[in-house]
Design a protein around this motif. Sequence first.
Motif, PDB file in Angstrom:
ATOM      1  N   LEU A 162       0.836  -1.209   0.000  1.00 53.83           N
ATOM      2  CA  LEU A 162       0.000   0.000   0.000  1.00 53.83           C
ATOM      3  C   LEU A 162       0.871   1.260   0.000  1.00 53.83           C
ATOM      4  CD1 LEU A 162      -2.824  -1.089   2.472  1.00 53.83           C
ATOM      5  CD2 LEU A 162      -3.027  -0.738   0.012  1.00 53.83           C
TER       6      LEU A 162
ATOM      7  N   PHE B 133       0.574   3.789  -3.060  1.00 56.21           N
ATOM      8  CA  PHE B 133       0.006   5.128  -2.875  1.00 56.21           C
ATOM      9  C   PHE B 133       1.040   6.248  -2.804  1.00 56.21           C
ATOM     10  CE2 PHE B 133      -3.817   2.807  -1.925  1.00 56.21           C
ATOM     11  CZ  PHE B 133      -4.810   3.667  -2.361  1.00 56.21           C
TER      12      PHE B 133
ATOM     13  N   GLU C   7      -5.463   9.105 -10.866  1.00 61.84           N
ATOM     14  CA  GLU C   7      -5.291   8.348  -9.617  1.00 61.84           C
ATOM     15  C   GLU C   7      -6.097   7.045  -9.586  1.00 61.84           C
ATOM     16  OE1 GLU C   7      -3.086   9.155  -7.545  1.00 61.84           O
ATOM     17  OE2 GLU C   7      -2.693  11.265  -7.980  1.00 61.84           O
ATOM     18  N   VAL C   8      -7.147   6.987 -10.381  1.00 60.64           N
ATOM     19  CA  VAL C   8      -8.035   5.825 -10.292  1.00 60.64           C
ATOM     20  C   VAL C   8      -7.342   4.524 -10.711  1.00 60.64           C
ATOM     21  CG1 VAL C   8      -9.130   5.826 -12.599  1.00 60.64           C
ATOM     22  CG2 VAL C   8     -10.472   5.214 -10.583  1.00 60.64           C
TER      23      VAL C   8
ATOM     24  N   ARG D 265      -4.894   3.337  -9.452  1.00 60.63           N
ATOM     25  CA  ARG D 265      -4.361   2.660  -8.248  1.00 60.63           C
ATOM     26  C   ARG D 265      -5.244   1.496  -7.799  1.00 60.63           C
ATOM     27  NH1 ARG D 265      -0.026   5.911  -6.805  1.00 60.63           N
ATOM     28  NH2 ARG D 265      -0.314   8.058  -7.466  1.00 60.63           N
ATOM     29  N   ILE D 266      -6.434   1.390  -8.370  1.00 62.98           N
ATOM     30  CA  ILE D 266      -7.295   0.221  -8.112  1.00 62.98           C
ATOM     31  C   ILE D 266      -6.593  -1.066  -8.558  1.00 62.98           C
ATOM     32  CG2 ILE D 266      -9.461  -0.910  -8.847  1.00 62.98           C
ATOM     33  CD1 ILE D 266     -10.807   1.817  -8.812  1.00 62.98           C
TER      34      ILE D 266
ATOM     35  N   PHE E 134      -3.794  -2.128  -7.917  1.00 62.82           N
ATOM     36  CA  PHE E 134      -2.976  -2.748  -6.865  1.00 62.82           C
ATOM     37  C   PHE E 134      -3.777  -3.773  -6.051  1.00 62.82           C
ATOM     38  CE2 PHE E 134      -0.742   1.418  -7.379  1.00 62.82           C
ATOM     39  CZ  PHE E 134       0.350   0.876  -8.052  1.00 62.82           C
ATOM     40  N   ILE E 135      -5.104  -3.686  -6.110  1.00 58.14           N
ATOM     41  CA  ILE E 135      -5.903  -4.757  -5.488  1.00 58.14           C
ATOM     42  C   ILE E 135      -6.635  -5.591  -6.550  1.00 58.14           C
ATOM     43  CG2 ILE E 135      -6.215  -4.048  -3.089  1.00 58.14           C
ATOM     44  CD1 ILE E 135      -8.728  -2.545  -3.963  1.00 58.14           C
TER      45      ILE E 135
ATOM     46  N   ILE F 262     -13.992  -9.694  -5.096  1.00 52.92           N
ATOM     47  CA  ILE F 262     -13.175  -8.470  -5.035  1.00 52.92           C
ATOM     48  C   ILE F 262     -12.678  -8.090  -6.436  1.00 52.92           C
ATOM     49  CG2 ILE F 262     -10.959  -7.523  -4.187  1.00 52.92           C
ATOM     50  CD1 ILE F 262     -11.471  -9.108  -1.566  1.00 52.92           C
TER      51      ILE F 262
ATOM     52  N   THR G  17     -13.850  -4.517  -7.849  1.00 49.16           N
ATOM     53  CA  THR G  17     -12.849  -3.480  -8.116  1.00 49.16           C
ATOM     54  C   THR G  17     -12.719  -3.232  -9.625  1.00 49.16           C
ATOM     55  OG1 THR G  17     -11.105  -5.161  -8.030  1.00 49.16           O
ATOM     56  CG2 THR G  17     -11.484  -3.903  -6.016  1.00 49.16           C
TER      57      THR G  17
ATOM     58  N   MET H 256       1.378  -6.508  -3.209  1.00 49.46           N
ATOM     59  CA  MET H 256      -0.018  -6.776  -2.845  1.00 49.46           C
ATOM     60  C   MET H 256      -0.404  -8.216  -3.194  1.00 49.46           C
ATOM     61  SD  MET H 256      -1.161  -4.306  -1.168  1.00 49.46           S
ATOM     62  CE  MET H 256      -2.896  -4.709  -1.044  1.00 49.46           C
TER      63      MET H 256
ATOM     64  N   PHE I  49      -1.821 -10.912  -0.528  1.00 57.71           N
ATOM     65  CA  PHE I  49      -3.055 -11.692  -0.731  1.00 57.71           C
ATOM     66  C   PHE I  49      -2.759 -13.192  -0.692  1.00 57.71           C
ATOM     67  CE2 PHE I  49      -5.789  -8.359  -3.214  1.00 57.71           C
ATOM     68  CZ  PHE I  49      -5.893  -7.606  -2.056  1.00 57.71           C
TER      69      PHE I  49
END
Lengths: 37, 234
Positions: B39, B43, B54-55, B57-58, B60-61, B108, B112, B210, B214
């Motif tokens: 994270l 970030f 910035e969107v 960055r989704i 990363f998950i 998820i 996402t 990440m 997980f």
Amino acid sequence: MSNHAFYLWGAYGVTFAALALEVFFLIRRVRKSEAKA
Amino acid sequence: MNAAVKWFWYSSPQTFYPLAGTIARWCAVAAALAAVAGLYVGFFVAPTDAQQGEVYRIIFIHVPAAWMSMFIYVVMAFWAALGLAFNTRLSGMMARALAPTGALFTFIALWTGSLWGKPTWGTYWVWDARLTSELILLFLYFGFMALQASIDDVRRADRAGALLAIVGVVNVPIIYYSVQWWNTLHQGASVSFTKAPSMAAAMFAGMILMALAFWLYSIAVALVRVRCLILERQ
């Protein structure tokens, strides 16, 4: 960031809430199964 | 004690129980550390994307969750097949323990992806091959869990679930190669074993950290769930 904040934090918020819920229910199950054993 | 004997020694639920507890604890701690590092890189180190802002960055998950959804299914099918072939009790428990976490990561990935799709594609959902096959994966997980829950005899439930898991594993290569086999809105793979990643090094590092978090999290929760199953079946 401001016009995309909903999408970004919506994704991260739900992800970590879902993982936290899984851990919460798992801990509850551990306590229950240990108490029964 | 040689390796083969150790393998059989730990295939017994009673001997596996304490080992699973130790591994789960270490994996949980390592997962938390990897998540904090991932994270932070995602970030504070990874730059803003020139096109998506910035969107992005989704990812990363989203990407690690999508990888986990497929990987967990393959591992689940492997344990299920092992249980079916050798009638080992622990194999069925491992498959059963992995399913909820696999379903969670599939959800998820879909959630996402949908929130990333709206600002970048202009829609939350399209019925393209990648999204549809990932949704089928979620239904396969639900089907596996529902089937096992509907049969009272746990050994019979394990066998029935194993058949569904093995048949359903065909969906995993379909998900992975869907972007090559069909004309999809979803873009192709940014990371592959044969090519250098088509993204900045910091973005790639954040995603890998990440994914590691997980992966370790999945091992930890699956092992804790196996411990519960061992106690519940005693």
